[in-house]
Design a protein around this motif. Structure first.
Motif, PDB file in Angstrom:
ATOM      1  N   UNK A  96      -4.047  -9.771   2.055  1.00  0.00           N
ATOM      2  CA  UNK A  96      -3.342  -9.168   3.192  1.00  0.00           C
ATOM      3  C   UNK A  96      -2.451  -8.031   2.693  1.00  0.00           C
ATOM      4  N   UNK A  97      -2.551  -6.895   3.376  1.00  0.00           N
ATOM      5  CA  UNK A  97      -1.941  -5.669   2.874  1.00  0.00           C
ATOM      6  C   UNK A  97      -1.168  -4.943   3.968  1.00  0.00           C
ATOM      7  N   UNK A  98      -0.070  -4.324   3.576  1.00  0.00           N
ATOM      8  CA  UNK A  98       0.704  -3.412   4.429  1.00  0.00           C
ATOM      9  C   UNK A  98       1.318  -2.373   3.490  1.00  0.00           C
ATOM     10  N   UNK A  99       0.829  -1.135   3.515  1.00  0.00           N
ATOM     11  CA  UNK A  99       1.329  -0.122   2.579  1.00  0.00           C
ATOM     12  C   UNK A  99       2.830   0.153   2.691  1.00  0.00           C
ATOM     13  N   UNK A 100       3.454  -0.225   3.808  1.00  0.00           N
ATOM     14  CA  UNK A 100       4.884  -0.016   3.943  1.00  0.00           C
ATOM     15  C   UNK A 100       5.732  -1.068   3.253  1.00  0.00           C
ATOM     16  N   UNK A 101       5.102  -2.093   2.711  1.00  0.00           N
ATOM     17  CA  UNK A 101       5.827  -3.218   2.107  1.00  0.00           C
ATOM     18  C   UNK A 101       6.104  -2.960   0.623  1.00  0.00           C
ATOM     19  N   UNK A 102       7.349  -3.109   0.171  1.00  0.00           N
ATOM     20  CA  UNK A 102       7.662  -2.871  -1.244  1.00  0.00           C
ATOM     21  C   UNK A 102       6.951  -3.831  -2.193  1.00  0.00           C
ATOM     22  N   UNK A 103       6.619  -5.025  -1.734  1.00  0.00           N
ATOM     23  CA  UNK A 103       5.900  -5.971  -2.589  1.00  0.00           C
ATOM     24  C   UNK A 103       4.451  -5.519  -2.776  1.00  0.00           C
ATOM     25  N   UNK A 104       3.869  -4.959  -1.729  1.00  0.00           N
ATOM     26  CA  UNK A 104       2.527  -4.384  -1.848  1.00  0.00           C
ATOM     27  C   UNK A 104       2.563  -3.180  -2.776  1.00  0.00           C
ATOM     28  N   UNK A 105       3.543  -2.310  -2.592  1.00  0.00           N
ATOM     29  CA  UNK A 105       3.631  -1.113  -3.429  1.00  0.00           C
ATOM     30  C   UNK A 105       3.839  -1.487  -4.896  1.00  0.00           C
ATOM     31  N   UNK A 106       4.567  -2.565  -5.141  1.00  0.00           N
ATOM     32  CA  UNK A 106       4.736  -3.059  -6.514  1.00  0.00           C
ATOM     33  C   UNK A 106       3.381  -3.300  -7.162  1.00  0.00           C
ATOM     34  N   UNK A 107       2.518  -4.013  -6.472  1.00  0.00           N
ATOM     35  CA  UNK A 107       1.244  -4.385  -7.072  1.00  0.00           C
ATOM     36  C   UNK A 107       0.230  -3.250  -7.034  1.00  0.00           C
ATOM     37  N   UNK A 108       0.468  -2.237  -6.207  1.00  0.00           N
ATOM     38  CA  UNK A 108      -0.426  -1.079  -6.183  1.00  0.00           C
ATOM     39  C   UNK A 108       0.022   0.019  -7.144  1.00  0.00           C
ATOM     40  N   UNK A 109       0.854  -0.336  -8.105  1.00  0.00           N
ATOM     41  CA  UNK A 109       1.132   0.556  -9.234  1.00  0.00           C
ATOM     42  C   UNK A 109       0.029   0.435 -10.283  1.00  0.00           C
ATOM     43  N   UNK A 110      -0.972  -0.383  -9.999  1.00  0.00           N
ATOM     44  CA  UNK A 110      -2.090  -0.553 -10.922  1.00  0.00           C
ATOM     45  C   UNK A 110      -2.582  -1.990 -11.026  1.00  0.00           C
ATOM     46  N   UNK A 111      -1.717  -2.944 -10.751  1.00  0.00           N
ATOM     47  CA  UNK A 111      -2.082  -4.350 -10.897  1.00  0.00           C
ATOM     48  C   UNK A 111      -3.180  -4.763  -9.922  1.00  0.00           C
ATOM     49  N   UNK A 112      -3.013  -4.442  -8.637  1.00  0.00           N
ATOM     50  CA  UNK A 112      -4.000  -4.856  -7.637  1.00  0.00           C
ATOM     51  C   UNK A 112      -5.324  -4.128  -7.865  1.00  0.00           C
TER      52      UNK A 112
END
Length: 207
Positions: free
Chosen positions: A59-75
């Protein structure tokens, strides 16, 4: 992250996440609830059509800081690694179109492309049917379904509930661990964990 910064996140404050999952949640060891959703290009994907292969739901929401954390490369790394091993990876956006965080399908597709995401598909769940079927409450909320269509993991992406990128390296990644065990034919050592992240902004109320 200090208390003042947490409060500045407003709707992202994850204080309710120690509550147990709702009684209607999809259950480990049972068949995953079926759904049919359109991807960002308008193609329909039905979960039950994917029997015979392992599936990850993210489950994803680009406005969420937790999502952005993992989209620095981890996800992206997880997506690339496991789709390369035959796993289908479905990113699901259940943000209601009245929310300030809502991205229309072309915007959502662009966001994923700009970050080099390697999900099999990004699905739009604007009425929240899939989120409610799985009792997904936060972003990122993660699920693993085996080739028989049975839910084998539900919970957090990893063991450290923070929005700090620096915590990724020292956390236990439950999704990586679970997929490695599943693909090796082993039972998952951690089939559930407490999800953390931002509340999903569902139609007719948050998750």
């Amino acid at each position: 992250m200090n208390r003042r910064h947490w409060l500045g996140l407003g709707a992202w404050l994850p204080l309710g996440l120690l509550l147990p999952l709702p009684s209607h949640a999809a259950r480990i060891g049972q068949s995953a609830p079926d759904f049919s959703l359109e991807d960002t290009a308008g193609r329909s994907i039905r979960l039950s059509d994917l029997r015979g292969q392992a599936v990850v739901l993210e489950w994803i929401n680009p406005g969420c800081p937790f999502v952005r954390k993992h989209y620095q490369g981890n996800m992206q790394s997880l997506q690339s690694t496991y789709t390369g091993k035959g796993v289908t990876w479905l990113a699901i956006n259940s943000t209601h179109d009245a929310s300030t965080d809502y991205l229309a399908p072309p915007q959502m597709a662009r966001w994923m492309q700009e970050r080099g995401a390697a999900a099999t598909a990004t699905l739009m769940d604007e009425d929240g049917q899939a989120a409610r079927a799985f009792a997904a409450r936060v972003t990122p909320h993660m699920y693993i379904i085996d080739a028989r269509g049975v839910l084998v993991y539900a919970g957090a992406i990893d063991s450290i509930a923070s929005a700090r990128v620096a915590d990724i390296e020292r956390a236990t990644n439950y999704v990586r661990q679970g997929l490695d065990e599943l693909l090796a034919g082993k039972p998952l050592s951690t089939p559930t964990s407490q999800p953390y992240g931002c509340s999903i902004k569902l139609k007719n109320g948050s998750a």
